[in-house]
Structures are given as C-alpha cells and as structure tokens.
Design a protein around this motif. Structure first.
Motif, PDB file in Angstrom:
ATOM      1  N   ASN A 210     -16.810 -59.257 -92.635  1.00 35.36           N
ATOM      2  CA  ASN A 210     -16.325 -57.893 -92.886  1.00 35.36           C
ATOM      3  C   ASN A 210     -16.250 -57.055 -91.619  1.00 35.36           C
ATOM      4  N   ASN A 211     -17.020 -57.450 -90.612  1.00 34.90           N
ATOM      5  CA  ASN A 211     -17.016 -56.722 -89.339  1.00 34.90           C
ATOM      6  C   ASN A 211     -16.303 -57.501 -88.233  1.00 34.90           C
ATOM      7  N   HIS A 212     -15.457 -58.433 -88.640  1.00 37.29           N
ATOM      8  CA  HIS A 212     -14.631 -59.211 -87.705  1.00 37.29           C
ATOM      9  C   HIS A 212     -15.477 -60.018 -86.725  1.00 37.29           C
ATOM     10  N   LEU A 213     -16.625 -60.524 -87.177  1.00 40.21           N
ATOM     11  CA  LEU A 213     -17.518 -61.255 -86.277  1.00 40.21           C
ATOM     12  C   LEU A 213     -17.790 -62.687 -86.752  1.00 40.21           C
ATOM     13  N   GLU A 214     -16.950 -63.199 -87.639  1.00 45.65           N
ATOM     14  CA  GLU A 214     -17.162 -64.563 -88.129  1.00 45.65           C
ATOM     15  C   GLU A 214     -17.081 -65.576 -86.986  1.00 45.65           C
ATOM     16  N   TRP A 215     -16.254 -65.276 -85.993  1.00 46.71           N
ATOM     17  CA  TRP A 215     -16.124 -66.173 -84.834  1.00 46.71           C
ATOM     18  C   TRP A 215     -17.459 -66.335 -84.108  1.00 46.71           C
ATOM     19  N   LEU A 216     -18.298 -65.285 -84.113  1.00 46.47           N
ATOM     20  CA  LEU A 216     -19.585 -65.338 -83.435  1.00 46.47           C
ATOM     21  C   LEU A 216     -20.521 -66.310 -84.151  1.00 46.47           C
ATOM     22  N   TYR A 217     -20.458 -66.313 -85.482  1.00 41.91           N
ATOM     23  CA  TYR A 217     -21.282 -67.238 -86.263  1.00 41.91           C
ATOM     24  C   TYR A 217     -20.852 -68.671 -85.989  1.00 41.91           C
ATOM     25  N   ARG A 218     -19.542 -68.908 -85.917  1.00 41.21           N
ATOM     26  CA  ARG A 218     -19.045 -70.252 -85.632  1.00 41.21           C
ATOM     27  C   ARG A 218     -19.509 -70.729 -84.260  1.00 41.21           C
ATOM     28  N   LEU A 219     -19.500 -69.809 -83.305  1.00 33.45           N
ATOM     29  CA  LEU A 219     -19.941 -70.151 -81.958  1.00 33.45           C
ATOM     30  C   LEU A 219     -21.434 -70.475 -81.947  1.00 33.45           C
ATOM     31  N   TYR A 220     -22.205 -69.736 -82.723  1.00 29.65           N
ATOM     32  CA  TYR A 220     -23.642 -69.986 -82.822  1.00 29.65           C
ATOM     33  C   TYR A 220     -23.920 -71.355 -83.439  1.00 29.65           C
ATOM     34  N   LYS A 221     -23.178 -71.694 -84.493  1.00 31.74           N
ATOM     35  CA  LYS A 221     -23.395 -72.964 -85.186  1.00 31.74           C
ATOM     36  C   LYS A 221     -22.797 -74.138 -84.422  1.00 31.74           C
ATOM     37  N   GLU A 222     -21.709 -73.878 -83.680  1.00 28.62           N
ATOM     38  CA  GLU A 222     -21.012 -74.939 -82.957  1.00 28.62           C
ATOM     39  C   GLU A 222     -20.730 -74.472 -81.526  1.00 28.62           C
ATOM     40  N   PRO A 223     -21.766 -74.482 -80.667  1.00 36.47           N
ATOM     41  CA  PRO A 223     -21.607 -73.930 -79.314  1.00 36.47           C
ATOM     42  C   PRO A 223     -20.540 -74.623 -78.478  1.00 36.47           C
ATOM     43  N   TRP A 224     -20.156 -75.845 -78.865  1.00 37.45           N
ATOM     44  CA  TRP A 224     -19.092 -76.532 -78.128  1.00 37.45           C
ATOM     45  C   TRP A 224     -17.760 -75.804 -78.244  1.00 37.45           C
ATOM     46  N   ARG A 225     -17.676 -74.837 -79.154  1.00 34.92           N
ATOM     47  CA  ARG A 225     -16.439 -74.075 -79.322  1.00 34.92           C
ATOM     48  C   ARG A 225     -16.189 -73.070 -78.194  1.00 34.92           C
ATOM     49  N   TRP A 226     -17.117 -72.910 -77.268  1.00 32.69           N
ATOM     50  CA  TRP A 226     -17.004 -71.801 -76.313  1.00 32.69           C
ATOM     51  C   TRP A 226     -15.699 -71.833 -75.531  1.00 32.69           C
ATOM     52  N   ARG A 227     -15.230 -73.030 -75.191  1.00 31.19           N
ATOM     53  CA  ARG A 227     -13.961 -73.098 -74.450  1.00 31.19           C
ATOM     54  C   ARG A 227     -12.809 -72.573 -75.294  1.00 31.19           C
ATOM     55  N   ARG A 228     -12.825 -72.917 -76.587  1.00 34.09           N
ATOM     56  CA  ARG A 228     -11.770 -72.459 -77.475  1.00 34.09           C
ATOM     57  C   ARG A 228     -11.827 -70.942 -77.652  1.00 34.09           C
ATOM     58  N   MET A 229     -13.041 -70.375 -77.608  1.00 35.54           N
ATOM     59  CA  MET A 229     -13.191 -68.942 -77.799  1.00 35.54           C
ATOM     60  C   MET A 229     -12.623 -68.127 -76.630  1.00 35.54           C
ATOM     61  N   LEU A 230     -12.351 -68.790 -75.504  1.00 31.36           N
ATOM     62  CA  LEU A 230     -11.747 -68.075 -74.377  1.00 31.36           C
ATOM     63  C   LEU A 230     -10.360 -67.551 -74.739  1.00 31.36           C
ATOM     64  N   ALA A 231      -9.797 -68.099 -75.816  1.00 30.46           N
ATOM     65  CA  ALA A 231      -8.485 -67.623 -76.264  1.00 30.46           C
ATOM     66  C   ALA A 231      -8.552 -66.188 -76.771  1.00 30.46           C
ATOM     67  N   LEU A 232      -9.727 -65.730 -77.206  1.00 24.76           N
ATOM     68  CA  LEU A 232      -9.838 -64.395 -77.813  1.00 24.76           C
ATOM     69  C   LEU A 232      -9.555 -63.269 -76.824  1.00 24.76           C
ATOM     70  N   PRO A 233     -10.197 -63.247 -75.647  1.00 25.44           N
ATOM     71  CA  PRO A 233      -9.855 -62.164 -74.700  1.00 25.44           C
ATOM     72  C   PRO A 233      -8.413 -62.261 -74.198  1.00 25.44           C
ATOM     73  N   LYS A 234      -7.890 -63.485 -74.060  1.00 26.96           N
ATOM     74  CA  LYS A 234      -6.489 -63.643 -73.644  1.00 26.96           C
ATOM     75  C   LYS A 234      -5.563 -63.043 -74.697  1.00 26.96           C
ATOM     76  N   PHE A 235      -5.897 -63.300 -75.969  1.00 17.73           N
ATOM     77  CA  PHE A 235      -5.092 -62.752 -77.058  1.00 17.73           C
ATOM     78  C   PHE A 235      -5.130 -61.226 -77.032  1.00 17.73           C
ATOM     79  N   ALA A 236      -6.318 -60.665 -76.821  1.00 14.67           N
ATOM     80  CA  ALA A 236      -6.462 -59.207 -76.816  1.00 14.67           C
ATOM     81  C   ALA A 236      -5.613 -58.576 -75.718  1.00 14.67           C
ATOM     82  N   LEU A 237      -5.647 -59.153 -74.515  1.00 13.10           N
ATOM     83  CA  LEU A 237      -4.881 -58.603 -73.402  1.00 13.10           C
ATOM     84  C   LEU A 237      -3.380 -58.709 -73.656  1.00 13.10           C
ATOM     85  N   LYS A 238      -2.930 -59.876 -74.094  1.00 10.58           N
ATOM     86  CA  LYS A 238      -1.504 -60.070 -74.361  1.00 10.58           C
ATOM     87  C   LYS A 238      -1.037 -59.168 -75.497  1.00 10.58           C
ATOM     88  N   SER A 239      -1.909 -58.946 -76.476  1.00 10.64           N
ATOM     89  CA  SER A 239      -1.552 -58.113 -77.620  1.00 10.64           C
ATOM     90  C   SER A 239      -1.284 -56.678 -77.193  1.00 10.64           C
TER      91      SER A 239
END
Length: 251
Positions: A210-239
């Motif tokens: 509800n607070n747009h933080l589900e991605w943080l939980y996924r990162l906590y449970k699956e820390p190997w996702r960190w490289r994929r999460m780099l897409a988030l700041p790139k998306f924000a800037l391009k947006s």
C-alpha cells in the motif's frame, strides 16, 4: 461491451487505465476475444528499452495494467490520473473467483514455476473454488520435446484462461509466440504468483504494498535481486524527463 480503457504512454509503452479490469476481461472471455495481459512495472519497462522483442510483445498486448509502484506514480504525478496499483496476482485471483462465482465452466491452465509448483497452485485454487475447471498444469522447467508436447496439449484442449508464470521477459515472449495456439484465450503473465499460491513463498505484507514498498520486501527476501533493482532509479529519472515532454494519451 464496456467502454475501452484509456491508453497512456509510459516511456513509450502503453498502459491501459480503467476502473474494472476483471469485468472487462470477463466480457472478453465470454465473447471469445483473445487477450494478452501484461503486468507492467518499472523493471519490465527498463528491460524493454534493451529488448526490442519484449517491447513489441508489450505493445501488442490487449491489456497492460499498472502493476508496479513506479508506473502508478508516473500516472498519478505526471499524468494526474486517479490510478490505483493493480498487482497481477490480485487481478488473477479476482478473475478466478469471478469465474467460479459465475460458473462459466471456463477451463484454466497453469504453466510455469519449478517442478510441482504449478500443480500445487492449481490444488490451492481447487480447494478454494471446487467448481473451477483446471484443464492442466505444467512446470516451467522442461526439455524442448516437453515444451513441444505442451504446445500440442494447449492446442488440443483449448483452455480459456492460461496463467503463465515464467518471469520477465520469458513469460511475455512465450505468450506472444504461442497465443495463436489458443486464439480465444485470456493469457496472463503472472510472474511468481504460483510460488505464493503453492505456499512456496510468502507475499509482502499489505502495508508495504500500500505504500509502494513491496520491492523492498522482495529485496530483503531475495538479496540477489539488487542488480535488477538498479532499474528503479533509472526509471525514475527517465520518467521525469519523458513525463514532461511526451504526449499524454496514446488513444
């Protein structure tokens, strides 16, 4: 037929905005109108920039819903739309419950996940909705011969709803390449939903989503996702750049 959704461009990809996605899909199901459903988030959007085949699959889909927080915030802040996040797993669950409630006898197929996961997901839903007609299940791990047999099976039994949980971009590309086998079906890419339904994994607490933080939980449970999460700041800037300069509505 319900009013068609508005289509907005998010970094060049379509996002369909409407108030009742399940109802719209049920109407198409009843009319035998084949539909590819894409659940778009920031990560998929950035992948599409580097993968033309994925971008084309998204653009060709009849329904692209705002699954990720980044896409929703783009539409809310830069397009002033009253948009709510629609997680793909929740759309799939509502669709299944409505099929059971209306007793449409629509045949449902579960494809994807580790060996046994799709079958357990189907068992879960049969326990929830005994009237549900499960046409079959198939693991996402298979040999070329097995996938060819899967194609033949789908073409033969013609399920009306096909959930594909292969992850991005594999599920979107697989649907685009194979939807001709069941041209009247609703095809939905559901990512890791089978893991949740089968009990293999847990979904993030609702307050995080509800607070747009589900991605943080996924990162906590699956820390190997960190490289994929780099897409988030790139998306924000391009947006920010795209949202201030591009056309608002596609159609």
């Amino acid at each position: 037929m319900s009013k068609p959704p508005k289509v907005f461009s998010v970094l060049g990809l379509p996002v369909h905005v409407m108030t009742d996605y399940p109802g719209w899909l049920l109407e198409r199901l009843q009319k035998g109108m084949g539909t590819h459903v894409v659940t778009l988030n920031a990560e998929m959007t950035m992948q599409a920039e580097q993968n033309p085949s994925l971008a084309q699959a998204i653009k060709s889909a009849e329904l692209v819903i705002p699954d990720g927080a980044g896409v929703v915030l783009f539409l809310q802040w830069l397009r002033r739309q009253q948009v709510q996040r629609t997680p793909g797993i929740e759309l799939a669950e509502t669709l299944l419950r409505e099929i059971g409630k209306q007793r449409t006898d629509a045949k449902v197929f579960f494809y994807g996940g580790a060996p046994g996961v799709a079958a357990k997901a189907a068992e879960y839903w049969l326990a929830q909705i005994p009237s549900l007609v499960v046409a079959g299940t198939h693991s996402g791990f298979h040999s070329p011969a097995e996938v060819e047999q899967l194609r033949q099976t789908l073409a033969q039994i013609q399920p009306q709803v096909i959930f594909v949980g292969l992850g991005v971009p594999r599920q979107e590309l697989w649907i685009a390449q194979n939807r001709h086998l069941c041209p009247q079906a609703i095809w939905v890419g559901v990512g890791g939903s089978f893991d949740i339904w089968s009990g293999t994994k847990n979904r993030a607490p609702a307050w995080l989503g509800n607070n747009h933080l589900e991605w943080l939980y996924r990162l906590y449970k699956e820390p190997w996702r960190w490289r994929r999460m780099l897409a988030l700041p790139k998306f924000a800037l391009k947006s920010l750049v795209y949202g201030l300069t591009a056309k608002e509505v596609i159609s």
